[in-house]
Design an enzyme around this catalytic site. Structure first.
Site, PDB file in Angstrom:
ATOM      1  N   LEU A  87       0.817  -1.215   0.000  1.00 22.28           N
ATOM      2  CA  LEU A  87       0.000   0.000   0.000  1.00 22.28           C
ATOM      3  C   LEU A  87       0.851   1.265   0.000  1.00 22.28           C
ATOM      4  O   LEU A  87       0.431   2.296  -0.516  1.00 22.28           O
ATOM      5  CB  LEU A  87      -0.920   0.016   1.222  1.00 22.28           C
ATOM      6  CG  LEU A  87      -1.981  -1.087   1.310  1.00 22.28           C
ATOM      7  CD1 LEU A  87      -2.714  -1.017   2.644  1.00 22.28           C
ATOM      8  CD2 LEU A  87      -2.973  -0.964   0.160  1.00 22.28           C
TER       9      LEU A  87
ATOM     10  N   ASP B  17       2.505  13.880  15.837  1.00 24.16           N
ATOM     11  CA  ASP B  17       2.773  13.697  14.409  1.00 24.16           C
ATOM     12  C   ASP B  17       1.497  13.910  13.593  1.00 24.16           C
ATOM     13  O   ASP B  17       1.196  13.137  12.686  1.00 24.16           O
ATOM     14  CB  ASP B  17       3.345  12.313  14.151  1.00 24.16           C
ATOM     15  CG  ASP B  17       4.205  12.260  12.890  1.00 24.16           C
ATOM     16  OD1 ASP B  17       4.515  13.334  12.345  1.00 24.16           O
ATOM     17  OD2 ASP B  17       4.556  11.154  12.451  1.00 24.16           O
TER      18      ASP B  17
ATOM     19  N   VAL C 210       3.791  -0.783   4.306  1.00 26.92           N
ATOM     20  CA  VAL C 210       2.443  -1.136   4.734  1.00 26.92           C
ATOM     21  C   VAL C 210       1.812  -1.984   3.644  1.00 26.92           C
ATOM     22  O   VAL C 210       1.797  -1.596   2.466  1.00 26.92           O
ATOM     23  CB  VAL C 210       1.575   0.112   4.996  1.00 26.92           C
ATOM     24  CG1 VAL C 210       0.155  -0.302   5.396  1.00 26.92           C
ATOM     25  CG2 VAL C 210       2.185   0.977   6.082  1.00 26.92           C
TER      26      VAL C 210
END
Length: 685
Positions: free
Chosen positions: A347, A466, A355
């Site tokens: 992905l 983040d 991922v």
């Protein structure tokens, strides 16, 4: 004559009661229930006659309802009938002491609930939560503490009306004959008796539980309520259950129910035994023992071979891992789910690793598997942080961590699969589709809701550290969820955060962070301000390739405010199709969150109130560096900062145009922060 026959037939049909007007039922086991019990999800009736709602698989739903609805109201006055029910249930967790999630006695308008697993117990979904049109009543036996719904602990009984936020709840317990209160562990794996009695005359609902067949004199819950506005004329009666990150097998051993009267009592001794607890005859026991001994000898030799073969691939389990909540997957399970981490399933990738998209073979659930590379800066410490933080967080606007795996140097996290990927793919460069303003505004509100939960709704303060567009993921309906908790930090409410290393991305770092080293709720708000501006403008907080006056997004937006052309900064891809009032509000709010002084930024609670239009934004904005500690005696915080502004029109912003060429000091603050980080003075990801 034909008319007379038709009239007689019609009159006869009127005399036939709907659903035969059944007003009671009783099951000492469900072996012979047949079609009278309707099962959906993973619910099934085992050969022993036990009704099993869920098994030990994550994120599943099981429903079991009596197939026909009951007449629940008096047709004359609309008053709900009294009812009484008793049932025996057992919750057998996958891991001792860790429940997941619970079951509920349910009365609803449908026996096929369109609901979610995990904290929703298969009763509701995020869209319907709290809607008065649900016409849903439930008594939950919950074994996970969900802070989103204000659960009191991870072992409680609650009364739910149209919402997963209980109207009343109590820790699971029962009263002995001398009225002594005794705690009762719902997830002990042992049978528990429950009685629920509604008195429509007194408008009182009583809930009683016990580890024995005899009903205690005192209920654990007694709640005044008139169910007449909740129930419709005909309602279905049954049970709902679900599993979450962790799983439990939820069983119903027996059940009785009655309208307008006392339900038939159940005897635990006469009900089917739980799996593995059946009494064996002595001969059988001896035979099995002898056979087991023989098999054990054979198994020793096979075990040695198997052990030698598998030891190199065995998952490492250390003491600290046993304290972590989410489900631990085996490496082989995730390898199969991702087709051996195939490139076709990739992905995305970044500094942390890759991922992959995967499908769990048992449950067929689609997941995203984050595989942290050996040379990643996100090492074991960040890996554990992400598990420990997000693993216990439950909110519809946070990416749900399903589990994790560690095998030698391989670190893997398993998440809900987000069909539309990350938000940045829809904002920058050449997006695969252009989000409308309505979609963007909903995503903004989603992220704000998630951040508010992190700061105030959890048992500890969670600083994300983040917040950025690439860490906002979108599900199949383009709802926003905040993810990637590898840098998150937790501390107790009311305490001061510790100094930590400076991490983050240029444009999202609050100016005070490199100086103080303390990540706070306010530094998250600063990053959220950058997110507000980039979602509205369709560009990153720092754009080195653009004209000098537009390098820093917050400065460019402010200068556009000052020059009276603020709508020029709106993403041109929207082609002018947006709500001007909403855009102005978001741009103003983004500027306020981007204030270079922490006390000049609103809290996330204030941000959410602005976005929900519960309160209006101040008419006048100061430049994003307009508040300095001690200026004009302002030191208390954002509210004092706002109230210190003179009451005038928004046009008075132009009076600040002389400050830093119309940018205010924020341009120097933002650029100096970025330059110092680029020169290696601050540690970045």
């Amino acid at each position: 004559m034909a008319y007379l026959i038709n009239f007689c037939l019609f009159f006869t049909l009127l005399l036939v009661p709907v659903s035969s007007q059944i007003d009671q039922l009783s099951y000492a086991g469900f072996k012979d229930a047949g079609t009278n019990i309707s099962l959906t999800g993973v619910a099934e009736i085992e050969k022993s006659g036990i009704l099993r709602l869920t098994n030990e698989t994550s994120r599943l739903i099981g429903h079991s309802f009596y197939a026909s609805p009951f007449l629940s109201k008096n047709k004359t006055n609309g008053k709900v009938f009294s009812f009484s029910t008793s049932f025996a249930f057992a919750i057998v967790p996958e891991y001792p002491k860790l429940g997941g999630h619970g079951l509920a006695f349910t009365i609803s308008t449908s026996k096929d609930l369109k609901a979610l697993p995990s904290q929703y117990l298969g009763l509701l979904n995020a869209t319907d939560e709290g809607n008065f049109t649900n016409h849903l009543f439930a008594v939950e036996f919950d074994t996970v503490q969900d802070f989103e719904f204000g659960d009191i602990n991870d072992n409680h009984v609650g009364i739910d009306i149209n919402s997963m936020t209980s109207n009343d709840s109590a820790a699971a317990a029962y009263y002995t004959e001398d009225s002594t209160k005794q705690d009762l562990n719902l997830k002990s794996g042992k049978a528990v008796m429950a009685w629920i009695d509604y008195d429509s005359v007194q408008n009182v609902l009583n809930v009683t539980i016990s580890p024995a067949s005899k009903k205690p004199v005192l209920p654990i819950l007694s709640f005044p309520v008139d169910l007449s506005t909740i129930f419709q004329e005909y309602m279905y009666v049954g049970f709902s259950s679900s599993t979450g990150l962790l799983a439990s097998s939820h069983y119903i051993l027996g059940w009785s129910f009655k309208i307008n009267g006392q339900t038939q009592s159940l005897d635990l001794a006469s009900l089917p035994s739980l799996p593995g607890s059946k009494h064996k005859h002595l001969g059988m026991t001896i035979g099995v023992s002898v056979a087991s001994a023989v098999l054990a000898i054979i198994a020793v030799f096979l075990g040695i071979f198997y052990f030698v073969r598998k030891i190199k691939n065995a998952d490492i389990i250390e003491d600290w891992e046993l304290e972590i909540g989410p489900h631990r997957y085996s490496y082989q399970e995730l390898k199969k789910a991702t087709k051996s981490f195939s490139e076709k399933e990739l992905l995305g990738h970044g500094g942390f690793g890759q991922v992959y998209k995967g499908t769990l073979l048992d449950s067929k659930i689609q997941v995203a598997v984050k595989r942290i590379s050996n040379d990643s800066r996100q090492g074991l410490r960040e890996f554990v942080s992400e598990i420990a933080s997000i693993g216990r967080l439950r909110h519809r606007n946070l990416v749900q961590l399903l589990g994790w795996c560690r095998r030698k140097d391989d670190l893997l996290l398993v998440y809900d699969f987000m069909a539309n990927g990350s938000l940045d793919k829809f904002l920058f460069d050449e997006p695969k589709m252009v989000l409308s303003w309505e979609q963007r505004f909903r995503i903004i509100k989603d992220v704000a809701s998630g951040l508010l939960y992190l700061h105030e709704g959890y048992e500890k303060v969670v600083i994300h550290r983040d917040v950025k567009a690439s860490n906002v993921l979108l599900d199949g309906e383009l709802n926003g969820r905040l993810g990637d908790f590898g840098l998150a930090r937790l501390y107790e409410h009311g305490s001061n955060p510790n100094t930590t290393r400076v991490v983050g991305i240029f444009g999202y770092l609050a100016p005070e962070l490199p100086r103080t080293g303390k990540a706070t709720e306010s530094t998250d708000v600063y990053a959220f301000g950058a997110l507000l501006l980039e979602v509205t403008c369709g560009r990153r907080p720092i754009e080195p390739k653009t004209a000098p006056e537009g390098i820093v997004l917050v400065d460019w937006v402010w200068s556009s405010f000052v020059e009276g052309r603020v709508l020029d900064v709106v993403d041109h891809r929207l082609n002018g199709q947006y709500c001007e009032k909403g855009v102005m509000m978001v741009l103003k709010l983004g500027s306020m969150c981007s204030n270079s002084a922490p006390k000049g930024r609103p809290s996330m609670r204030q941000v959410v109130r602005y976005l929900d239009e519960e309160v209006g934004l101040p008419e006048i904005l100061r430049a994003p560096d307009g508040l300095r500690d001690g200026v004009n005696g302002i030191a208390e915080g954002f509210d004092d900062y706002v109230h210190s502004l003179a009451s005038s029109s928004f046009d008075k912003m132009s009076s600040y145009s002389s400050m830093g060429n119309g940018y205010g000091g924020t341009s120097f603050a933002s650029l100096s922060t970025s330059l110092s980080l680029l020169q290696g003075r601050g540690e970045t990801r």
